[in-house]
Design a protein around this motif. Sequence first.
Motif, PDB file in Angstrom:
ATOM      1  N   VAL A  64      62.462  22.094  69.487  1.00  7.38           N
ATOM      2  CA  VAL A  64      62.442  21.565  68.123  1.00  7.38           C
ATOM      3  C   VAL A  64      61.789  22.561  67.167  1.00  7.38           C
ATOM      4  O   VAL A  64      62.253  22.758  66.046  1.00  7.38           O
ATOM      5  CB  VAL A  64      61.705  20.214  68.079  1.00  7.38           C
ATOM      6  N   ARG A  65      60.696  23.194  67.609  1.00  9.49           N
ATOM      7  CA  ARG A  65      60.014  24.157  66.744  1.00  9.49           C
ATOM      8  C   ARG A  65      60.934  25.319  66.398  1.00  9.49           C
ATOM      9  O   ARG A  65      60.968  25.772  65.248  1.00  9.49           O
ATOM     10  CB  ARG A  65      58.755  24.680  67.432  1.00  9.49           C
ATOM     11  N   ALA A  66      61.700  25.786  67.370  1.00  6.74           N
ATOM     12  CA  ALA A  66      62.629  26.888  67.120  1.00  6.74           C
ATOM     13  C   ALA A  66      63.740  26.442  66.175  1.00  6.74           C
ATOM     14  O   ALA A  66      64.185  27.204  65.315  1.00  6.74           O
ATOM     15  CB  ALA A  66      63.226  27.390  68.433  1.00  6.74           C
ATOM     16  N   ALA A 102      69.302  17.298  67.178  1.00 10.98           N
ATOM     17  CA  ALA A 102      69.958  18.564  66.848  1.00 10.98           C
ATOM     18  C   ALA A 102      69.512  19.671  67.799  1.00 10.98           C
ATOM     19  O   ALA A 102      70.306  20.512  68.215  1.00 10.98           O
ATOM     20  CB  ALA A 102      69.653  18.962  65.402  1.00 10.98           C
ATOM     21  N   ALA A 103      68.229  19.659  68.164  1.00 12.42           N
ATOM     22  CA  ALA A 103      67.712  20.668  69.094  1.00 12.42           C
ATOM     23  C   ALA A 103      68.371  20.528  70.463  1.00 12.42           C
ATOM     24  O   ALA A 103      68.664  21.525  71.132  1.00 12.42           O
ATOM     25  CB  ALA A 103      66.196  20.534  69.219  1.00 12.42           C
ATOM     26  N   LYS A 104      68.616  19.291  70.896  1.00 14.24           N
ATOM     27  CA  LYS A 104      69.288  19.069  72.172  1.00 14.24           C
ATOM     28  C   LYS A 104      70.717  19.600  72.140  1.00 14.24           C
ATOM     29  O   LYS A 104      71.197  20.178  73.113  1.00 14.24           O
ATOM     30  CB  LYS A 104      69.295  17.574  72.517  1.00 14.24           C
ATOM     31  N   VAL A 105      71.401  19.382  71.013  1.00  6.79           N
ATOM     32  CA  VAL A 105      72.780  19.853  70.892  1.00  6.79           C
ATOM     33  C   VAL A 105      72.838  21.379  71.022  1.00  6.79           C
ATOM     34  O   VAL A 105      73.676  21.924  71.744  1.00  6.79           O
ATOM     35  CB  VAL A 105      73.392  19.424  69.543  1.00  6.79           C
ATOM     36  N   VAL A 106      71.931  22.060  70.334  1.00  7.44           N
ATOM     37  CA  VAL A 106      71.936  23.518  70.330  1.00  7.44           C
ATOM     38  C   VAL A 106      71.323  24.092  71.601  1.00  7.44           C
ATOM     39  O   VAL A 106      71.643  25.209  72.015  1.00  7.44           O
ATOM     40  CB  VAL A 106      71.190  24.040  69.076  1.00  7.44           C
ATOM     41  N   LYS A 155      63.523  24.147  63.829  1.00  3.32           N
ATOM     42  CA  LYS A 155      62.981  24.038  62.475  1.00  3.32           C
ATOM     43  C   LYS A 155      62.837  25.410  61.833  1.00  3.32           C
ATOM     44  O   LYS A 155      63.107  25.583  60.640  1.00  3.32           O
ATOM     45  CB  LYS A 155      61.640  23.314  62.509  1.00  3.32           C
ATOM     46  N   SER A 156      62.422  26.399  62.616  1.00  2.00           N
ATOM     47  CA  SER A 156      62.299  27.762  62.094  1.00  2.00           C
ATOM     48  C   SER A 156      63.665  28.315  61.715  1.00  2.00           C
ATOM     49  O   SER A 156      63.831  28.929  60.657  1.00  2.00           O
ATOM     50  CB  SER A 156      61.634  28.653  63.147  1.00  2.00           C
ATOM     51  N   ARG A 157      64.647  28.087  62.583  1.00  3.80           N
ATOM     52  CA  ARG A 157      66.004  28.568  62.313  1.00  3.80           C
ATOM     53  C   ARG A 157      66.595  27.863  61.100  1.00  3.80           C
ATOM     54  O   ARG A 157      67.285  28.482  60.279  1.00  3.80           O
ATOM     55  CB  ARG A 157      66.875  28.340  63.555  1.00  3.80           C
ATOM     56  N   LEU A 158      66.321  26.571  60.978  1.00  4.54           N
ATOM     57  CA  LEU A 158      66.830  25.801  59.844  1.00  4.54           C
ATOM     58  C   LEU A 158      66.221  26.289  58.535  1.00  4.54           C
ATOM     59  O   LEU A 158      66.910  26.370  57.515  1.00  4.54           O
ATOM     60  CB  LEU A 158      66.525  24.314  60.047  1.00  4.54           C
ATOM     61  N   HIS A 159      64.946  26.615  58.571  1.00  6.27           N
ATOM     62  CA  HIS A 159      64.282  27.128  57.371  1.00  6.27           C
ATOM     63  C   HIS A 159      64.953  28.421  56.901  1.00  6.27           C
ATOM     64  O   HIS A 159      65.234  28.584  55.702  1.00  6.27           O
ATOM     65  CB  HIS A 159      62.797  27.377  57.658  1.00  6.27           C
ATOM     66  N   ARG A 160      65.229  29.321  57.831  1.00  4.30           N
ATOM     67  CA  ARG A 160      65.888  30.577  57.472  1.00  4.30           C
ATOM     68  C   ARG A 160      67.305  30.318  56.963  1.00  4.30           C
ATOM     69  O   ARG A 160      67.774  30.979  56.030  1.00  4.30           O
ATOM     70  CB  ARG A 160      65.913  31.526  58.670  1.00  4.30           C
ATOM     71  N   ALA A 161      67.990  29.359  57.595  1.00  2.00           N
ATOM     72  CA  ALA A 161      69.357  29.027  57.170  1.00  2.00           C
ATOM     73  C   ALA A 161      69.369  28.499  55.741  1.00  2.00           C
ATOM     74  O   ALA A 161      70.237  28.856  54.938  1.00  2.00           O
ATOM     75  CB  ALA A 161      69.968  27.998  58.120  1.00  2.00           C
TER      76      ALA A 161
END
Length: 269
Positions: free
Chosen positions: A163-165, A155-159, A167-173
């Motif tokens: 990866v750390r960023a 998913a990080a490659k697609v965006v 996961k942080s963005r996913l947590h907020r989402a």
Amino acid sequence: MSTRTDEQLMEAARAGDDKALDEVLARHEKQVYRFGLRMCGSEEDAKEVLQETLLAAFRGIHTFRGDAELSTWLYQVARTHCLRLRRKRVGAPEEFQPLDSSPATRVAAEESTPDMVSHARQMGEMLQAAILALPEAHREVLILRDVEGLPAEEAAKVVGIEVRALKSRLHRARLQLREHLSTLMGEGAQEQAPPCPELARELSGFAAREVDQATCVRLEDHLSRCPRCADACDSLKRTVSLCRRIPGDAVPAPVRAAVRQALSQATRP
């Protein structure tokens, strides 16, 4: 259906095997369409994203070097076309589709009763509205990870982020999605202060009209300038805020219902 892997089919396609190319693209067609539907919010846009993605894959078959998974590459292409399409249309889908409305996501269930099907559809519409209200950057990581089930690395490659960023963005989402769903379900409503007579007077004919973005703008304006509503009408403020986050002029049915319910509570004697 062939048992060959994506890599084997791609190798055959680069060697001139048109059937191999058709098969490998057909293998990923549904997931690309589903991604476009959930990102863009309408079947029309999803079909265009799918068409452009498959066309780009057909044209780029000989330049794809296999540095990433084929699915990752297709998601990247689909994401690019979806973002371009949304910018061109200023983020205004013509209609909002529930998550379970697409043939690509519908699974027959003979044992399902009409009530179960209706409930599932309502929940799907509510979830889709909550997802569409997320900022685009948050929406795409949530779809890739929680809806499509991609690993964090893929998913990080697609965006195009670490990866750390991601996961942080996913947590907020996820937190935002939970808040949106809570608002749509009417949870967490607090005791309201005495009703606002101005709000009741201004919107006396509201029940006869459809909730649209113009209505939400009018409500938002009142809530921002009314001293009586400044510390009250919390449920209405949250619902109107969610309404204003939905791209375009259309307002999904679950959001319209939530606005009506919150407005009724705020103006109830």
